[in-house]
Design a protein around this motif. Sequence first.
Motif, PDB file in Angstrom:
ATOM      1  N   THR A  28      10.516  11.130   2.187  1.00 32.69           N
ATOM      2  CA  THR A  28       9.874   9.770   2.970  1.00 32.69           C
ATOM      3  C   THR A  28       8.799   9.318   1.962  1.00 32.69           C
ATOM      4  O   THR A  28       9.004   7.786   1.744  1.00 32.69           O
ATOM      5  N   ALA A  29       8.307   9.412   0.832  1.00 35.73           N
ATOM      6  CA  ALA A  29       7.949   9.236  -0.201  1.00 35.73           C
ATOM      7  C   ALA A  29       9.011   8.212  -1.125  1.00 35.73           C
ATOM      8  O   ALA A  29       8.603   6.367  -1.486  1.00 35.73           O
ATOM      9  N   PHE A  30       9.702   8.908  -1.231  1.00 33.78           N
ATOM     10  CA  PHE A  30      11.548   8.408  -2.292  1.00 33.78           C
ATOM     11  C   PHE A  30      11.569   7.097  -1.314  1.00 33.78           C
ATOM     12  O   PHE A  30      11.837   5.964  -1.495  1.00 33.78           O
ATOM     13  N   MET A  31      11.931   7.586  -0.243  1.00 29.21           N
ATOM     14  CA  MET A  31      12.307   5.920   1.230  1.00 29.21           C
ATOM     15  C   MET A  31      11.200   4.750   0.999  1.00 29.21           C
ATOM     16  O   MET A  31      11.651   4.134   1.177  1.00 29.21           O
ATOM     17  N   PHE A  63       0.855  -1.369  -0.181  1.00 32.59           N
ATOM     18  CA  PHE A  63       0.029   0.123   0.105  1.00 32.59           C
ATOM     19  C   PHE A  63       1.120   1.292   0.027  1.00 32.59           C
ATOM     20  O   PHE A  63       0.125   2.170  -0.794  1.00 32.59           O
ATOM     21  N   TRP A  64       1.628   1.199   1.117  1.00 35.95           N
ATOM     22  CA  TRP A  64       2.547   2.793   1.009  1.00 35.95           C
ATOM     23  C   TRP A  64       3.898   2.604   0.159  1.00 35.95           C
ATOM     24  O   TRP A  64       3.497   4.308  -0.880  1.00 35.95           O
ATOM     25  N   GLY A  65       4.096   2.009  -1.310  1.00 30.92           N
ATOM     26  CA  GLY A  65       4.797   1.712  -2.430  1.00 30.92           C
ATOM     27  C   GLY A  65       3.683   2.525  -3.164  1.00 30.92           C
ATOM     28  O   GLY A  65       4.782   3.393  -3.561  1.00 30.92           O
ATOM     29  N   VAL A  66       2.994   1.726  -3.209  1.00 26.44           N
ATOM     30  CA  VAL A  66       1.415   2.669  -5.032  1.00 26.44           C
ATOM     31  C   VAL A  66       1.562   3.795  -4.586  1.00 26.44           C
ATOM     32  O   VAL A  66       0.953   4.621  -4.572  1.00 26.44           O
ATOM     33  N   PHE A  67       1.140   3.726  -3.589  1.00 25.75           N
ATOM     34  CA  PHE A  67       0.810   5.311  -2.582  1.00 25.75           C
ATOM     35  C   PHE A  67       1.976   6.284  -2.670  1.00 25.75           C
ATOM     36  O   PHE A  67       1.190   7.790  -3.305  1.00 25.75           O
ATOM     37  N   SER A  68       3.123   6.260  -2.175  1.00 25.95           N
ATOM     38  CA  SER A  68       4.203   6.872  -2.721  1.00 25.95           C
ATOM     39  C   SER A  68       4.366   7.362  -3.498  1.00 25.95           C
ATOM     40  O   SER A  68       5.060   8.084  -4.420  1.00 25.95           O
ATOM     41  N   PHE A  69       4.828   6.524  -4.640  1.00 22.90           N
ATOM     42  CA  PHE A  69       4.301   6.452  -6.254  1.00 22.90           C
ATOM     43  C   PHE A  69       3.458   7.101  -7.141  1.00 22.90           C
ATOM     44  O   PHE A  69       3.376   7.900  -7.482  1.00 22.90           O
ATOM     45  N   CYS A  70       2.057   7.366  -6.463  1.00 24.60           N
ATOM     46  CA  CYS A  70       0.880   7.761  -6.956  1.00 24.60           C
ATOM     47  C   CYS A  70       0.991   9.649  -6.812  1.00 24.60           C
ATOM     48  O   CYS A  70       0.687  10.432  -7.320  1.00 24.60           O
ATOM     49  N   PHE A  71       2.000   9.572  -5.028  1.00 36.35           N
ATOM     50  CA  PHE A  71       2.027  10.990  -4.364  1.00 36.35           C
ATOM     51  C   PHE A  71       3.297  11.040  -5.356  1.00 36.35           C
ATOM     52  O   PHE A  71       3.541  12.534  -5.761  1.00 36.35           O
ATOM     53  N   LEU A  72       4.359  10.418  -6.285  1.00 35.40           N
ATOM     54  CA  LEU A  72       5.637  11.079  -6.626  1.00 35.40           C
ATOM     55  C   LEU A  72       5.057  11.860  -8.125  1.00 35.40           C
ATOM     56  O   LEU A  72       5.751  12.763  -8.685  1.00 35.40           O
ATOM     57  N   VAL A  73       4.200  11.071  -8.496  1.00 34.59           N
ATOM     58  CA  VAL A  73       3.314  11.231  -9.673  1.00 34.59           C
ATOM     59  C   VAL A  73       2.386  12.330 -10.119  1.00 34.59           C
ATOM     60  O   VAL A  73       3.094  13.197 -10.728  1.00 34.59           O
ATOM     61  N   ALA A  74       1.954  12.785  -9.091  1.00 33.32           N
ATOM     62  CA  ALA A  74       1.476  13.699  -8.732  1.00 33.32           C
ATOM     63  C   ALA A  74       2.387  15.215  -8.766  1.00 33.32           C
ATOM     64  O   ALA A  74       2.206  16.287  -9.201  1.00 33.32           O
ATOM     65  N   CYS A  75       3.108  14.794  -7.828  1.00 29.55           N
ATOM     66  CA  CYS A  75       4.171  15.730  -7.763  1.00 29.55           C
ATOM     67  C   CYS A  75       5.219  16.456  -8.911  1.00 29.55           C
ATOM     68  O   CYS A  75       5.281  17.549  -9.018  1.00 29.55           O
ATOM     69  N   LEU A  76       5.450  15.224  -9.622  1.00 31.27           N
ATOM     70  CA  LEU A  76       5.777  15.165 -11.164  1.00 31.27           C
ATOM     71  C   LEU A  76       4.846  16.189 -11.745  1.00 31.27           C
ATOM     72  O   LEU A  76       5.556  17.179 -12.809  1.00 31.27           O
ATOM     73  N   LEU A  77       3.522  15.860 -12.346  1.00 32.53           N
ATOM     74  CA  LEU A  77       2.902  16.420 -13.040  1.00 32.53           C
ATOM     75  C   LEU A  77       2.876  18.736 -12.314  1.00 32.53           C
ATOM     76  O   LEU A  77       2.561  18.800 -13.303  1.00 32.53           O
ATOM     77  N   VAL A  78       2.957  18.683 -11.300  1.00 33.55           N
ATOM     78  CA  VAL A  78       2.746  19.488 -10.549  1.00 33.55           C
ATOM     79  C   VAL A  78       4.110  20.457 -10.119  1.00 33.55           C
ATOM     80  O   VAL A  78       3.706  21.484 -11.184  1.00 33.55           O
ATOM     81  N   ALA A  79       5.611  19.729 -10.923  1.00 29.66           N
ATOM     82  CA  ALA A  79       7.089  20.800 -11.167  1.00 29.66           C
ATOM     83  C   ALA A  79       6.435  20.814 -12.393  1.00 29.66           C
ATOM     84  O   ALA A  79       6.683  21.969 -13.223  1.00 29.66           O
ATOM     85  N   ILE A  80       5.332  19.977 -13.951  1.00 29.02           N
ATOM     86  CA  ILE A  80       5.795  20.742 -15.241  1.00 29.02           C
ATOM     87  C   ILE A  80       4.607  21.676 -15.902  1.00 29.02           C
ATOM     88  O   ILE A  80       4.989  22.216 -16.209  1.00 29.02           O
TER      89      ILE A  80
END
Length: 368
Positions: free
Chosen positions: A350-353, A19-36
């Motif tokens: 934390t998401a990357f860890m 769960f935490w791996g998938v949640f962190s991956f989705c969070f990082l994808v959202a961060c990447l879209l925000v950055a773009i």
Amino acid sequence: MKKATSLTKIALQKFKKNFWGVFSFCFLVACLLVAIFAYAIAPDDSQNANQMHLSIHSKKPGFQVTMLTIPSAVDEGNGITDFFFGKKNTATEIPITQYKLKKQAIEITEYTADDMEGLEKEYALSLFPNAQTVTEIPKQYITQRTFHLGTDKYGRDLLSRMLIGIRISLSIGFVAVFISLVIGITLGAIGGYFGGKIDAAIMWIINVTWSIPTLLLVIAITLALGKGFWQVFIAVGLTMWVEVARVVRGQVMSVKRMQYVTAARALGYTDFRIITKHILPNAMAPVIIISAANFAGAILIESGLSFLGIGAQPPMPSWGGIIKDHYSYIILGKPFLAIIPGIAIMSLVTAFMLIGNALRDALDVRNT
């Protein structure tokens, strides 16, 4: 139901169950879209979100003020460039408390934080190109502005600075990890495969680099290359390859004794092909995990450098730089100015860890 037999598919299925791996991956994808699309989302779309309003500095989240917008006289922007990198020539925004309409002008009273009367100024109708009469000025150029995360000590929108600052953190991670992978995998594979004096020379370089404190080495490289955006990327990348090289060297030394590598040598394949096609693909699982940890480490190092003033230079927004500008406000009754970027850094690291931990579990063949 047919079970997956591919190791990649098995690892992917195990990752999806974390769960935490998938949640962190989705969070990082959202961060990447925000950055773009940072400038498209940010309320302040000026370059580096650097629209200052000194009269409303250090305001709490949710602060509202009436804003008069005076269009820029020069418009040399490009639509695509402005969308991704912000507007160079932006309109002037003036916080006001009240306004009066005159015959051919508008008279405003500037906002002041104290109970004192603000300055009164008059702006001619000619400054507002889309308004035919003065009665149209309030409808088109006066709005109620909300600063959802408050304003910094220069009166800039903190939300916009945070959204654009995520680009620095993600960029430093990608570039630094890429540099560390290129150098680390190359030296580690060469040393582990050939051994002997070549391995001894590479290990000497690794041990010398390893013995120097990371932050001290980054500071030395940054000062040698100069302060700036790309200099920090290179400096951080050049200090993170050591751990990758050590792991790759150990993996290569183990894998090169396998029978399929001996068979490849017997078939007359070149050393380059054996390393790239047969050894490295079977030795990359630990490197992927280390890369996730290095990503988090790069973000922390960049934040530390920006806090010390040798990272991304003003007015470029950086989460570490925002903390540097406002850490004294923690004891001045406005801790949110430093806590908000601190929480953002903590969340991203934390998401990357968590992704690194999920990858470690998914790629562990003993649990398959």
